[in-house]
Write an enzyme that holds these catalytic residues in place. Structure first.
Site, PDB file in Angstrom:
ATOM      1  CB  SER A   1     -27.622  75.196  51.270  1.00  0.00           C
ATOM      2  OG  SER A   1     -28.261  74.466  50.257  1.00  0.00           O
TER       3      SER A   1
HETATM    4  N1  SAH Z   1     -31.562  70.752  51.518  1.00  0.00           N
HETATM    5  C1  SAH Z   1     -30.365  69.973  51.399  1.00  0.00           C
HETATM    6  C2  SAH Z   1     -29.529  70.447  50.249  1.00  0.00           C
HETATM    7  C3  SAH Z   1     -29.513  69.402  49.242  1.00  0.00           C
HETATM    8  S1  SAH Z   1     -28.711  69.721  47.709  1.00  0.00           S
HETATM    9  C4  SAH Z   1     -29.587  69.950  52.681  1.00  0.00           C
HETATM   10  O1  SAH Z   1     -29.923  70.707  53.606  1.00  0.00           O
HETATM   11  O2  SAH Z   1     -28.652  69.159  52.793  1.00  0.00           O
HETATM   12  C5  SAH Z   1     -30.042  69.367  46.605  1.00  0.00           C
HETATM   13  C6  SAH Z   1     -30.651  68.003  46.706  1.00  0.00           C
HETATM   14  O3  SAH Z   1     -31.686  67.928  45.738  1.00  0.00           O
HETATM   15  C7  SAH Z   1     -29.685  66.858  46.381  1.00  0.00           C
HETATM   16  O4  SAH Z   1     -29.685  65.959  47.454  1.00  0.00           O
HETATM   17  C8  SAH Z   1     -30.280  66.238  45.123  1.00  0.00           C
HETATM   18  O5  SAH Z   1     -30.087  64.844  45.056  1.00  0.00           O
HETATM   19  C9  SAH Z   1     -31.740  66.600  45.275  1.00  0.00           C
HETATM   20  N2  SAH Z   1     -32.531  66.562  44.040  1.00  0.00           N
HETATM   21  C10 SAH Z   1     -32.184  66.949  42.791  1.00  0.00           C
HETATM   22  N3  SAH Z   1     -33.202  66.737  41.925  1.00  0.00           N
HETATM   23  C11 SAH Z   1     -34.232  66.204  42.646  1.00  0.00           C
HETATM   24  C12 SAH Z   1     -35.557  65.755  42.331  1.00  0.00           C
HETATM   25  N4  SAH Z   1     -36.067  65.810  41.093  1.00  0.00           N
HETATM   26  N5  SAH Z   1     -36.321  65.266  43.342  1.00  0.00           N
HETATM   27  C13 SAH Z   1     -35.853  65.185  44.603  1.00  0.00           C
HETATM   28  N6  SAH Z   1     -34.608  65.589  44.958  1.00  0.00           N
HETATM   29  C14 SAH Z   1     -33.816  66.097  44.006  1.00  0.00           C
END
Ligand code: SAH
Length: 224
Positions: free
Chosen positions: A71
């Site tokens: 993000s």
């Molecule tokens: N906080 C992260 C941003 C990740 S983007 C950072 O700082 O890099 C959102 C993430 O949520 C992705 O990696 C995606 O794979 C994950 N995601 C989506 N659905 C999910 C679920 N049901 N359980 C766990 N992770 C999930």
């Protein structure tokens, strides 16, 4: 890279980080000194591919592979500040992704429990968090829309993917008092919601519009 040029390089990233905190985060109203300090200390560039290091401190999200993104720094800061962490909390994070938000939380709370559902992302996040010596982080490969029941309750929870509604298991796993930050909406845009559990009641606040990748799982978007 020689030792000398490596040191110079590190210094460049430190300067970029200071600038990121001043211009993108502090100037937009994030004032919690502990939050600002966490953003000054976590080396954001290390959570992405080396080819992206020159953009790592820019005012935008970046790809981290498997169609996912790290993000925009300001959004990470806004969500983090809203958790109001003092240092003694157990925090649940859903969507480990690169592990950057996890590291920020680890700077500010006593324990971080982070769940990621994409198999290929977790080892990379684990490797860098271990290299940076965060010993107060636990990671799990699972559908995070179920929370992490065996470690509940959590004083704070944060979901870093957009959901059609607030997953009930995560509300249930919040401590009282407890706070949850989660983007809720359709797949193109969401509202950042702050859910507060206090004296057995649930309150909610709207923190403004955001855009996240989908939260895919039993209590999120259906898998396609
Ligand atoms: N906080 C992260 C941003 C990740 S983007 C950072 O700082 O890099 C959102 C993430 O949520 C992705 O990696 C995606 O794979 C994950 N995601 C989506 N659905 C999910 C679920 N049901 N359980 C766990 N992770 C999930």
């Amino acid at each position: 890279m020689s030792r000398n040029s490596k040191a110079k390089d590190n210094n460049q990233f430190k300067i970029a980080r200071e600038r990121m905190v001043a211009q993108q985060i502090e100037q937009r109203g994030i004032r919690d000194p502990r939050v600002l300090e966490a953003f000054r200390s976590v080396p954001r560039h290390l959570f992405m591919d080396e080819a992206l290091w020159n953009q790592a401190y820019g005012d935008f999200p970046l790809p981290i592979g498997s169609g996912q993104t790290i993000s925009q720094p300001y959004i990470v800061a806004l969500m983090t500040q809203q958790l109001g962490l003092k240092g003694n909390e157990r925090v649940l994070e859903i969507g480990t992704g690169s592990g950057y938000q996890t590291a920020i939380l680890a700077e500010l709370a006593s324990m971080v429990y982070s769940v990621e559902c994409v198999h290929s992302l977790l080892p990379r996040a684990r490797k860098i968090l271990e290299k940076l010596k965060y010993t107060n982080v636990r990671l799990k490969l699972d559908d995070g829309t179920w929370g992490w029941p065996s470690e509940a309750p959590f004083a704070a929870a944060i979901v870093t993917a957009g959901s059609p509604s607030v997953p009930q298991p995560i509300i249930d796993q919040l401590d009282d008092p407890g706070v949850l930050i989660i983007p809720v909406g359709d797949e193109y845009s969401q509202v950042l919601m702050k859910i507060i559990k206090s004296q057995g009641k649930i309150h909610q606040e709207d923190l403004g519009g955001v855009r996240f990748v989908k939260l895919v799982g039993d209590h999120g978007w259906k898998r396609t």
